[in-house]
Design a protein around this motif. Structure first.
Motif, mmCIF file in Angstrom:
data_model
loop_
_atom_site.group_PDB
_atom_site.id
_atom_site.type_symbol
_atom_site.label_atom_id
_atom_site.label_comp_id
_atom_site.label_asym_id
_atom_site.label_seq_id
_atom_site.Cartn_x
_atom_site.Cartn_y
_atom_site.Cartn_z
ATOM 1 N N SER A 88 0.822 -1.219 0.000
ATOM 2 C CA SER A 88 0.000 0.000 0.000
ATOM 3 C C SER A 88 0.850 1.261 0.000
ATOM 4 O O SER A 88 0.561 2.224 -0.717
ATOM 5 C CB SER A 88 -0.916 0.017 1.228
ATOM 6 O OG SER A 88 -1.882 -0.985 1.118
ATOM 7 N N SER A 129 -7.334 6.656 -0.518
ATOM 8 C CA SER A 129 -6.798 5.612 0.366
ATOM 9 C C SER A 129 -6.877 6.045 1.829
ATOM 10 O O SER A 129 -7.187 5.230 2.702
ATOM 11 C CB SER A 129 -5.362 5.254 -0.014
ATOM 12 O OG SER A 129 -4.539 6.392 0.021
ATOM 13 N N ARG A 132 -10.461 5.666 3.263
ATOM 14 C CA ARG A 132 -10.793 4.263 3.564
ATOM 15 C C ARG A 132 -10.076 3.785 4.827
ATOM 16 O O ARG A 132 -10.684 3.183 5.713
ATOM 17 C CB ARG A 132 -10.423 3.370 2.379
ATOM 18 C CG ARG A 132 -10.723 1.913 2.662
ATOM 19 C CD ARG A 132 -10.333 1.018 1.516
ATOM 20 N NE ARG A 132 -10.433 -0.379 1.920
ATOM 21 C CZ ARG A 132 -10.009 -1.388 1.199
ATOM 22 N NH1 ARG A 132 -9.460 -1.177 0.020
ATOM 23 N NH2 ARG A 132 -10.126 -2.621 1.635
ATOM 24 N N GLU A 136 -12.035 2.758 8.268
ATOM 25 C CA GLU A 136 -12.002 1.387 8.772
ATOM 26 C C GLU A 136 -11.453 1.295 10.195
ATOM 27 O O GLU A 136 -11.379 0.213 10.755
ATOM 28 C CB GLU A 136 -11.252 0.481 7.790
ATOM 29 C CG GLU A 136 -12.080 0.255 6.525
ATOM 30 C CD GLU A 136 -11.397 -0.566 5.462
ATOM 31 O OE1 GLU A 136 -10.213 -0.944 5.626
ATOM 32 O OE2 GLU A 136 -12.051 -0.845 4.431
ATOM 33 N N LYS A 141 -15.748 -2.071 7.116
ATOM 34 C CA LYS A 141 -15.257 -1.959 5.735
ATOM 35 C C LYS A 141 -15.743 -0.665 5.106
ATOM 36 O O LYS A 141 -16.863 -0.220 5.368
ATOM 37 C CB LYS A 141 -15.777 -3.119 4.891
ATOM 38 C CG LYS A 141 -14.985 -4.404 5.036
ATOM 39 C CD LYS A 141 -13.778 -4.384 4.136
ATOM 40 C CE LYS A 141 -12.889 -5.577 4.409
ATOM 41 N NZ LYS A 141 -11.517 -5.367 4.070
ATOM 42 N N CYS A 142 -14.899 -0.090 4.246
ATOM 43 C CA CYS A 142 -15.304 1.122 3.507
ATOM 44 C C CYS A 142 -14.728 1.067 2.096
ATOM 45 O O CYS A 142 -13.958 1.924 1.692
ATOM 46 C CB CYS A 142 -14.838 2.378 4.241
ATOM 47 S SG CYS A 142 -15.428 3.908 3.472
ATOM 48 N N LYS A 143 -15.116 0.030 1.371
ATOM 49 C CA LYS A 143 -14.589 -0.121 0.007
ATOM 50 C C LYS A 143 -15.659 0.292 -0.993
ATOM 51 O O LYS A 143 -16.042 -0.466 -1.881
ATOM 52 C CB LYS A 143 -14.144 -1.557 -0.222
ATOM 53 C CG LYS A 143 -13.143 -1.673 -1.345
ATOM 54 C CD LYS A 143 -12.529 -3.028 -1.427
ATOM 55 C CE LYS A 143 -11.547 -3.025 -2.603
ATOM 56 N NZ LYS A 143 -10.936 -4.307 -2.822
ATOM 57 N N GLU A 148 -10.949 3.314 -7.654
ATOM 58 C CA GLU A 148 -9.856 2.692 -6.906
ATOM 59 C C GLU A 148 -8.570 2.860 -7.709
ATOM 60 O O GLU A 148 -8.582 3.372 -8.826
ATOM 61 C CB GLU A 148 -10.164 1.207 -6.685
ATOM 62 C CG GLU A 148 -11.324 0.933 -5.746
ATOM 63 C CD GLU A 148 -10.935 1.034 -4.280
ATOM 64 O OE1 GLU A 148 -9.735 1.218 -3.975
ATOM 65 O OE2 GLU A 148 -11.843 0.948 -3.437
ATOM 66 N N THR A 179 -15.350 9.945 -5.174
ATOM 67 C CA THR A 179 -15.166 8.702 -4.416
ATOM 68 C C THR A 179 -14.924 9.005 -2.944
ATOM 69 O O THR A 179 -15.475 8.333 -2.060
ATOM 70 C CB THR A 179 -13.989 7.881 -5.001
ATOM 71 O OG1 THR A 179 -14.308 7.513 -6.344
ATOM 72 C CG2 THR A 179 -13.722 6.621 -4.187
ATOM 73 N N ARG A 183 -17.299 7.928 0.190
ATOM 74 C CA ARG A 183 -16.799 7.218 1.378
ATOM 75 C C ARG A 183 -17.142 7.963 2.662
ATOM 76 O O ARG A 183 -17.445 7.341 3.681
ATOM 77 C CB ARG A 183 -15.296 6.990 1.257
ATOM 78 C CG ARG A 183 -14.977 5.942 0.209
ATOM 79 C CD ARG A 183 -13.524 5.583 0.078
ATOM 80 N NE ARG A 183 -13.422 4.471 -0.858
ATOM 81 C CZ ARG A 183 -12.299 3.885 -1.211
ATOM 82 N NH1 ARG A 183 -11.145 4.303 -0.709
ATOM 83 N NH2 ARG A 183 -12.310 2.874 -2.060
#
Length: 197
Positions: A88, A129, A132, A136, A141-143, A148, A179, A183
């Motif tokens: 990551s 990123s 998310r 979390e 989860k936060c996808k 992406e 995005t 989120r």
């Protein structure tokens, strides 16, 4: 079999062969991850020189390492918590390196508007990123959200190969920040739901 399914089968078989070869070579998956960053830095240098087509080609090469490092880790039973973290972090550096290359390019041709647009893209990419990861900490989860990293990389490749990097920056700027907003809304809703329990 459809044409797109056929392409998927051919590329899938090629990737499987590469993974098997890399697994036999005993190269550590984290080395593959780091090599992906190095190749993206090379692409960034090409972007900074205005060599959009070649930069797009090199990003494809870097993407190959991005696709195989995790598979090699699984094939060689070297999956670790640190490996996921390292992947990551290297992905973030890779993304930012590419955009830094574009910042250098736009500053060299005196296009201040596109310097700002690229900075907005960089911010959105990091915030996707971050939002998310931070979400979390509060929810499982936060996808959610469309843009992406794979989609961003594909857009960068298309922009480079067809010398349409500016329109792709617009697309990434808008969709990456949408995005992040998605989120935030999702996390707010999930937090409200969990608070009621």
């Amino acid at each position: 079999m459809t044409f797109t399914r056929g392409i998927g089968v051919v590329f899938g078989a090629a990737i499987d062969r590469i993974v098997r070869w890399l697994a036999l070579s005993k190269i550590h998956p984290n080395v593959l991850t780091f090599l992906g960053l190095v190749i993206n830095i090379w692409a960034a240098v090409l972007f900074s020189q205005g060599k959009m087509l070649w930069a797009g080609v090199v990003v494809i090469g870097a993407g190959l390492f991005d696709m195989v490092d995790g598979r090699v880790a699984r094939a060689t039973k070297q999956v670790t918590l640190f490996g996921g973290f390292f992947d990551s972090v290297m992905d973030r550096y890779s993304d930012l390196a590419l955009f830094m290359g574009l910042l250098v390019y736009y500053s060299s041709i005196n296009r201040p508007f596109y310097i700002v647009l690229t900075a907005i893209v960089m911010t959105g990419s990091v915030m996707i990123s971050y939002s998310r990861a931070r979400a979390e900490n509060a929810i499982p989860k936060c996808k959610v959200g469309f843009l992406e990293r794979p989609e961003r990389v594909v857009l960068i490749i298309i922009g480079g190969l067809f010398d349409r990097i500016a329109p792709m920056l617009w697309v990434i700027a808008i969709l990456s920040n949408l995005t992040v907003v998605h989120r935030m809304i999702y996390t707010w809703q999930e937090c409200k739901r969990l608070d009621k329990k």
